[in-house]
Write an enzyme that holds these catalytic residues in place. Structure first.
Site, mmCIF file in Angstrom:
data_model
loop_
_atom_site.group_PDB
_atom_site.id
_atom_site.type_symbol
_atom_site.label_atom_id
_atom_site.label_comp_id
_atom_site.label_asym_id
_atom_site.label_seq_id
_atom_site.Cartn_x
_atom_site.Cartn_y
_atom_site.Cartn_z
ATOM 1 N N GLU A 154 0.835 -1.207 0.000
ATOM 2 C CA GLU A 154 0.000 0.000 0.000
ATOM 3 C C GLU A 154 0.868 1.256 0.000
ATOM 4 O O GLU A 154 0.577 2.230 -0.701
ATOM 5 C CB GLU A 154 -0.923 -0.006 1.225
ATOM 6 C CG GLU A 154 -1.842 1.219 1.234
ATOM 7 C CD GLU A 154 -2.652 1.341 2.515
ATOM 8 O OE1 GLU A 154 -3.082 0.309 3.073
ATOM 9 O OE2 GLU A 154 -2.839 2.486 2.957
ATOM 10 N N SER A 250 0.236 -9.464 7.162
ATOM 11 C CA SER A 250 -0.960 -8.613 7.242
ATOM 12 C C SER A 250 -0.721 -7.536 8.285
ATOM 13 O O SER A 250 -0.719 -7.793 9.493
ATOM 14 C CB SER A 250 -2.167 -9.475 7.628
ATOM 15 O OG SER A 250 -3.237 -8.660 8.022
ATOM 16 N N SER A 251 -0.539 -6.325 7.818
ATOM 17 C CA SER A 251 -0.205 -5.224 8.723
ATOM 18 C C SER A 251 -1.256 -5.070 9.817
ATOM 19 O O SER A 251 -0.942 -5.008 11.009
ATOM 20 C CB SER A 251 -0.086 -3.926 7.916
ATOM 21 O OG SER A 251 -0.036 -2.810 8.763
ATOM 22 N N SER A 295 -8.412 -9.243 6.802
ATOM 23 C CA SER A 295 -8.322 -10.114 5.624
ATOM 24 C C SER A 295 -8.647 -11.568 5.958
ATOM 25 O O SER A 295 -8.344 -12.475 5.171
ATOM 26 C CB SER A 295 -6.908 -10.023 5.028
ATOM 27 O OG SER A 295 -5.935 -10.128 6.044
HETATM 28 O O1 0CG Z 1 -3.242 -5.046 6.743
HETATM 29 P P1 0CG Z 1 -2.677 -5.081 5.386
HETATM 30 O O2 0CG Z 1 -2.634 -3.735 4.739
HETATM 31 O O3 0CG Z 1 -1.332 -5.745 5.313
HETATM 32 O O4 0CG Z 1 -3.658 -5.900 4.438
HETATM 33 P P2 0CG Z 1 -4.622 -7.127 4.614
HETATM 34 O O5 0CG Z 1 -4.766 -7.713 3.249
HETATM 35 O O6 0CG Z 1 -4.203 -8.059 5.684
HETATM 36 O O7 0CG Z 1 -6.030 -6.546 5.081
HETATM 37 C C1 0CG Z 1 -6.633 -5.431 4.619
HETATM 38 C C2 0CG Z 1 -6.532 -5.231 3.193
HETATM 39 C C3 0CG Z 1 -6.452 -5.091 2.017
#
Ligand code: 0CG
Ligand code: SF4
Length: 346
Positions: A154, A250-251, A295
């Site tokens: 992102e 996953s942040s 996610s």
């Molecule tokens: O939390 P991040 O941004 O790493 O992404 P994740 O795919 O885990 O969840 C939200 C989205 C897109």
């Protein structure tokens, strides 16, 4: 033509073969289940985008990067015919390619178009909003301090909107050292999935150095990230152990582990699957807090609860701190139903 699948993270904890045992502790055993947890509107939309693309165009449908940062979701979509690649130059000319929920820089859009690819953009609208802010402030000749983690997709996408205007600030300590050209024309923006508390600390430290620093027009940390952190804070205060279901890359999921520890959990772990839970984590534990990243499909949480029930944690109390009902319509290529091409979701 070589096709490189995205390297999937190896689970950190090898799968446990035996079941968890119900070992007595001092007092009743209980689960506190955080809500909201799991899928956000942007993830739901992105996953359905890949599924609908497969239905409409047939397999394979290519996806640049993991559609969302969850190993289970990626494996399930692979089984249905999605092919995950690192970059668009791995996609055969003219094929369909889906951009992940985390967004892409204009350079990626251009490379896809140069290759004649048919791109379907599953970028979360709340990420697109931050891209628009970056473009606008860059056009007005602001210097942008982008609070976020270097290397996260992102952040690469947002920074790529105006690379010459953006400086990434990874953490509060970097706020003390970042160098700016003109402190009177400075704005901060952020990644959508950060810790709210840590981001505020970073911004406070930036503002102490640059009093004219402007705020984003609205929160960049999204509603889902904020809501999941509020819920786990409440759970963590009463939990001996917190288990967060989510993947290592996953942040927002990793942030939930950190927040749980900061807000009183005696221990907190991240697992992709229930069989990663170790018996020794449960030693002396009366109350287990559970949540999951944005996610993470809820079926993984249900599996975890079934395993914990075997270990005596059958009493479940939901701790809800917000209601969520946001739904995003699908990318325009896939919109044809009464609800913007969406199947009805619970
Ligand atoms: O939390 P991040 O941004 O790493 O992404 P994740 O795919 O885990 O969840 C939200 C989205 C897109
Ligand atoms: Fe969108 Fe937030 Fe979900 Fe990311 S976590 S996909 S920004 S709603």
């Amino acid at each position: 033509m070589s096709q490189t699948a995205v390297a999937l993270p190896v689970p950190r904890v090898p799968a446990r073969r035996e079941s968890l045992r119900d070992i007595p502790v001092d007092g009743p055993k209980k689960i506190l289940l955080a809500a909201p947890r799991g899928y956000c509107a942007g993830v739901d939309r992105a996953v359905i985008t890949v599924e609908k693309s497969l239905e409409r165009y047939g397999a394979p449908v290519y996806v640049r990067k993991q559609i969302v940062h969850n190993i289970h979701v990626v494996r399930e979509l692979e089984a249905k015919g999605a092919v995950f690649v690192e970059e668009v130059d791995e996609v055969p000319e003219g094929a369909h390619v889906v951009f992940s929920a985390h967004g892409v820089s204009p350079a990626v859009v251009d490379s896809a178009s140069d290759r004649g690819l048919q791109a379907i953009d599953a970028t979360c609208p709340l990420v697109t909003k931050v891209h628009r802010e970056a473009k606008r402030f860059a056009r007005d000749d602001f210097e942008i301090l982008l609070v976020g983690h270097e290397g996260h997709e992102e952040v690469e996408g947002t920074a790529g909107e105006a690379p010459e205007h953006v400086t990434i600030v990874n953490n509060p300590d970097e706020a003390d050292t970042v160098v700016v050209q003109d402190p009177s024309k400075l704005v901060w923006l952020s990644q959508t999935t950060l810790s709210v508390d840590e981001t505020m600390e970073t911004v406070n430290r930036l503002r102490a150095r640059f009093p004219e620093l402007q705020d984003p027009p609205s929160d960049d940390i999204c509603y889902a990230t904020q809501n999941r952190q509020v819920a786990i804070k409440k759970v963590a205060a009463d939990a001996d152990l917190v288990i967060v279901v989510g993947s290592e890359n996953s942040s927002n999921s990793v942030r939930l582990v950190e927040v749980a520890l900061q807000y009183g959990a005696k221990a907190a772990y991240l697992v992709d699957y229930a069989d990663e839970v170790r018996q020794e984590w449960l030693d002396g534990v009366r109350t287990v807090g559970i949540t999951s990243g944005a996610s993470v499909p809820d079926v993984l949480v249900q599996q975890l609860m079934r395993e914990l029930a075997d270990a005596g944690y059958a009493d479940v109390e939901e701790v809800r701190t917000a209601e969520e009902d946001l739904i995003f319509s699908l990318p325009k290529e896939l919109r044809d139903g009464p609800r913007g091409g969406r199947r009805a979701s619970a």
